[in-house]
Design an enzyme around this catalytic site. Structure first.
Site, PDB file in Angstrom:
ATOM      1  N   GLY A 191      28.527  43.359  11.288  1.00  0.00           N
ATOM      2  CA  GLY A 191      28.698  42.265  10.327  1.00  0.00           C
ATOM      3  C   GLY A 191      27.630  41.207  10.541  1.00  0.00           C
ATOM      4  O   GLY A 191      27.539  40.643  11.630  1.00  0.00           O
ATOM      5  N   HIS A 456       7.236   9.774   8.409  1.00  0.00           N
ATOM      6  CA  HIS A 456       6.240  10.650   9.029  1.00  0.00           C
ATOM      7  C   HIS A 456       6.143  10.352  10.518  1.00  0.00           C
ATOM      8  O   HIS A 456       6.148   9.180  10.883  1.00  0.00           O
ATOM      9  CB  HIS A 456       4.883  10.410   8.362  1.00  0.00           C
TER      10      HIS A 456
END
Ligand code: FAD
Length: 477
Positions: A191, A456
């Protein structure tokens, strides 16, 4: 049981103290309702806290540190030598985290004056004169009645097993695998949903030989196709043996471990052997012994049908969390559905759960975070679709942390520019996705987001570049 408890008629009685149940309890108490929380275990927290989200993410964080240590020299950190893993200490840390949060929940129940009842709750039938009767069976067998004007069912789910198999020390579910005393030399994971993929990632980092067997044509099948494809490539690069289109025929125990026979994608019979096998093929709702048959509650494949206020077909009875049909079995969905049920009972306004606003997170290495429509789903819904993709290779923070794999993919409506879906594979994807959830919730457009300042240097800037990429205008790629 004390006489006073028998006489008490609660505004709401909640069966199940996992994230859905305890959240509903707290929110209902915050609305001023009189709340009883019935939980079989003496410890609140459910699957999520004890054998799900929290312990797995604790171990995955250990794995992340372990990975960094392996590359310490790259960061100029010397003298680490050959680090060794103290598995017992790893477990102790995980258990301490769980204990801390169990205590936290106990504190919150007291703070909100929620009556805790330890025992197994069952419905006795529809309400009489607006009052529901429940029975609670304590561990010793003593049965007590509880009366409430409303009932919320929050009994959660348990791992599905393959036919004929029972979990033990070699055939594992999420419960047994989290209690292993040693790291297995080899592990087969059946799975490749979030649970299977996370354990595969975790034990590969810790050195196990890992094989994934997935019946469907791709891993993490609920994700965008490109995410499935890229994580498959990255898992294979890490040495994980990924088999999709694999139909498991037989799981047998051998002297040394387990043997799994499967038919591969080409129809050929294959055999894999390993020390342990994890069965991660989905979760079944705990609905079988709740007295539902005495009510009008409707069941769909073992899960309870509800309306957008989490109401079942039986007036005054609600269902939330993993037992609900039609919603993903995630802790944050459970918690939100609990808040919705509490609001409805308190007569307050609420916003129903929207399937396309639910973040899905898989805490693999690298991580996956996604929300909204995949490219295919958007096209199937009739949208003319525009897609922007930005690789983490172009993001400076990704360089700083030495984690370049993956990308951000934005799916937008070509006509109005509305962002329909965001799919992230890469560093901190499970954190980054929070921005995208807010964007979708506020129906943000590509143009709006292209002019939204992102700090940033951050990984979040990769989203800014991906919004720009929708118009062919990424800056950093
Ligand atoms: C390995 C693993 C990792 C996961 N990781 C994540 C993740 O990272 N993020 C995420 O969002 N989701 C994750 N999930 C899913 C998440 O754990 C579930 O969605 C969440 O626990 C569901 O909450 P719930 O309250 O509905 O049910 P549960 O957490 O299952 O709680 C149900 C509670 O009800 C009690 N109960 C049951 N029947 C009765 C009864 N008749 N009377 C009294 N008490 C009863 C149980 O003892 C249990 O405490 C993970 C699941 C697994 C297995």
């Amino acid at each position: 049981m004390a006489e006073s408890k028998i006489e008490t008629i609660y505004d709401v009685a909640i069966i199940g103290g996992g994230p859905a149940g305890y959240t509903a309890a707290i929110r209902a108490a915050e609305y001023g309702l009189k709340v009883a929380l019935i939980e079989e275990s003496a410890k609140l927290g459910g699957t999520c806290l004890h054998v799900g989200c929290i312990p797995t993410k604790a171990l995955l964080f250990n794995a992340e540190i372990w990975d960094h240590l392996k590359h310490a020299a790259e960061f100029g950190i010397e003298g680490i030598g050959a680090p060794t893993l103290n598995w017992a200490a790893v477990h102790q840390r995980k258990n301490a985290i769980i204990t801390k949060h169990v205590k936290g929940l106990d504190f919150l129940m007291k703070k909100h004056k929620i009556t805790r009842i330890v025992g197994y709750g069952r419905l006795l039938g529809p309400a009489r004169d607006g009052v529901h009767e429940l029975e609670v069976t304590a561990a010793g067998g003593e049965v007590s009645p509880i009366k409430a004007k409303n009932v919320i069912l929050a009994t959660g789910s348990e791992a599905k097993m393959l036919p004929g198999l029972k979990p033990d020390d070699r055939i594992l579910t999420n419960i047994e695998i989290l209690a292993m005393e040693q790291i297995p030399k080899s592990l087969i994971v059946i799975g490749a949903g979030a649970v299977g993929m996370e354990f595969a990632s975790l034990f590969r980092t810790f050195g196990s030989e890992v094989t994934i067997l997935e019946f469907l044509p791709r891993v993490v099948p609920v994700e965008d196709e490109e995410i499935s494809k890229e994580i498959t490539r990255l898992f294979k690069k890490r040495g994980i043996d990924v088999n999709t289109g694999a139909k498991v025929e037989k799981v047998e125990k051998t002297e040394a471990g387990v043997k799994v026979t499967f038919t591969d994608a080409n129809g050929a019979a294959q055999v894999k052997e390993a020390e342990k096998v994890l069965v991660a093929v989905g979760r079944a709702g705990r609905t079988s012994d709740l007295g539902l048959e005495k009510t009008r509650i409707e069941i769909e494949r073992g899960l309870i049908k509800v309306n957008e206020a989490q109401e079942t077909a039986e007036p005054g009875i609600f269902a939330i969390g993993d037992i609900v049909a039609g919603l993903p079995q995630l802790a944050h969905v459970g918690a939100m559905s609990g808040m919705i049920a509490a609001a409805k009972i308190a007569g307050r306004t609420f916003r129903p759960v929207r399937r396309d606003r639910i973040p899905g997170c898989t805490y693999t290495e690298p991580q996956i975070g996604s929300v909204g429509l995949t490219e295919t789903q958007a096209k199937e819904k009739g949208y003319e679709v525009k897609v922007g993709k930005f690789p983490f290779a172009g993001n400076s923070k990704a360089t700083i942390i030495g984690s370049h794999d993956g990308f951000v993919k934005v799916v937008a409506d070509a006509k109005y520019g509305e962002i329909l879906g965001v799919h992230i594979l890469g560093p901190q994807a499970t954190e980054l996705i929070a921005e995208a959830v807010a964007v979708l919730e506020l129906e943000g457009t590509v143009e709006e987001l292209m002019f939204t300042i992102h700090a940033h240097p951050t990984l979040a800037e990769s989203l800014l570049d991906a919004y720009g990429a929708v118009e062919g205008m990424a800056i950093n790629a």
